[in-house]
Scaffold this motif. Sequence first.
Motif, short mmCIF file in Angstrom:
data_model
loop_
_atom_site.label_atom_id
_atom_site.label_comp_id
_atom_site.label_asym_id
_atom_site.label_seq_id
_atom_site.Cartn_x
_atom_site.Cartn_y
_atom_site.Cartn_z
N SER A 1 -3.88 1.90 -12.44
CA SER A 1 -3.32 2.92 -13.33
C SER A 1 -1.85 3.20 -13.02
O SER A 1 -1.05 3.41 -13.94
N THR A 2 -1.45 3.16 -11.76
CA THR A 2 -0.04 3.40 -11.45
C THR A 2 0.82 2.20 -11.83
O THR A 2 1.99 2.37 -12.19
N ALA A 3 0.27 0.98 -11.77
CA ALA A 3 1.03 -0.19 -12.21
C ALA A 3 1.34 -0.09 -13.70
O ALA A 3 2.40 -0.50 -14.15
N ARG A 4 0.42 0.49 -14.47
CA ARG A 4 0.64 0.67 -15.91
C ARG A 4 1.59 1.82 -16.19
O ARG A 4 2.43 1.74 -17.08
N SER B 1 -3.94 -0.59 8.77
CA SER B 1 -4.92 -1.66 8.98
C SER B 1 -6.10 -1.46 8.03
O SER B 1 -6.32 -0.35 7.52
N ILE B 2 -6.85 -2.51 7.81
CA ILE B 2 -8.00 -2.42 6.91
C ILE B 2 -9.02 -1.43 7.45
O ILE B 2 -9.64 -0.69 6.69
N GLU B 3 -9.16 -1.38 8.76
CA GLU B 3 -10.10 -0.44 9.37
C GLU B 3 -9.71 1.01 9.13
O GLU B 3 -10.54 1.90 9.09
N ASP B 4 -8.40 1.25 8.96
CA ASP B 4 -7.91 2.61 8.74
C ASP B 4 -7.75 2.96 7.26
O ASP B 4 -7.15 3.98 6.92
N GLY B 5 -8.25 2.08 6.39
CA GLY B 5 -8.18 2.37 4.97
C GLY B 5 -7.18 1.54 4.19
O GLY B 5 -7.01 1.73 3.00
N GLY B 6 -6.52 0.61 4.85
CA GLY B 6 -5.55 -0.25 4.18
C GLY B 6 -6.23 -1.31 3.33
O GLY B 6 -7.45 -1.48 3.36
N LEU B 7 -5.44 -2.04 2.58
CA LEU B 7 -5.94 -3.12 1.74
C LEU B 7 -5.16 -4.40 2.05
O LEU B 7 -3.97 -4.34 2.39
N PRO B 8 -5.81 -5.56 1.85
CA PRO B 8 -5.08 -6.82 2.04
C PRO B 8 -4.01 -7.01 0.96
O PRO B 8 -4.14 -6.52 -0.16
N SER B 9 -2.96 -7.72 1.30
CA SER B 9 -1.86 -7.92 0.35
C SER B 9 -2.31 -8.67 -0.90
O SER B 9 -1.80 -8.41 -1.99
N GLN B 10 -3.29 -9.57 -0.77
CA GLN B 10 -3.79 -10.31 -1.93
C GLN B 10 -4.42 -9.36 -2.94
O GLN B 10 -4.26 -9.52 -4.15
N GLU C 1 -4.15 -6.52 -8.18
CA GLU C 1 -4.23 -5.30 -8.98
C GLU C 1 -2.92 -5.01 -9.70
O GLU C 1 -2.91 -4.50 -10.81
N PHE C 2 -1.79 -5.37 -9.09
CA PHE C 2 -0.50 -5.20 -9.74
C PHE C 2 -0.42 -6.08 -10.99
O PHE C 2 -0.03 -5.63 -12.06
N LYS C 3 -0.84 -7.33 -10.86
CA LYS C 3 -0.84 -8.25 -12.00
C LYS C 3 -1.79 -7.76 -13.10
O LYS C 3 -1.45 -7.83 -14.28
N ARG C 4 -2.95 -7.29 -12.72
CA ARG C 4 -3.90 -6.76 -13.71
C ARG C 4 -3.31 -5.57 -14.44
O ARG C 4 -3.44 -5.44 -15.65
N LYS D 1 -0.84 -3.34 -19.35
CA LYS D 1 0.29 -2.63 -19.94
C LYS D 1 0.92 -3.48 -21.04
O LYS D 1 1.26 -2.98 -22.10
N HIS D 2 1.03 -4.77 -20.81
CA HIS D 2 1.61 -5.67 -21.80
C HIS D 2 0.77 -5.69 -23.07
O HIS D 2 1.30 -5.59 -24.17
N PHE D 3 -0.55 -5.79 -22.92
CA PHE D 3 -1.41 -5.85 -24.09
C PHE D 3 -1.44 -4.52 -24.84
O PHE D 3 -1.51 -4.50 -26.06
N ILE D 4 -1.36 -3.44 -24.13
CA ILE D 4 -1.33 -2.11 -24.78
C ILE D 4 -0.04 -1.96 -25.57
O ILE D 4 -0.05 -1.56 -26.72
N ASN D 5 1.08 -2.30 -24.97
CA ASN D 5 2.38 -2.18 -25.64
C ASN D 5 2.54 -3.19 -26.76
O ASN D 5 3.22 -2.94 -27.74
#
Length: 82
Positions: free
Chosen positions: A29-32, A49-58, A63-66, A71-75
């Motif tokens: 939602s923030t990417a859009r 870290s992932i153990e502390d609530g982080g996420l992997p870069s992949q 999610e950024f691409k999604r 956003k592109h399709f909506i616009n």
Amino acid sequence: MINGKTYTMTNREYYLTLPYQEKLKVLRSTARADVHTFFIIARYYLDSSIEDGGLPSQTITREFKRGLNQKHFINKGKKTDD
């Protein structure tokens, strides 16, 4: 309360304590809506870290691409009076 004082959770702590699916929803939602906010939140996840609530870069990249694709399709569906 911590030591007799009320404790206020920081934004970083809030985003790190979200369940996994909620983290993904927030990123999409923030990417859009606001890319600057996306990068701030993504930085929280990347710096932890992932153990502390982080996420992997992949995951963040995916999610950024999604979010941008949605956003592109909506616009694209909106017509302008040029």
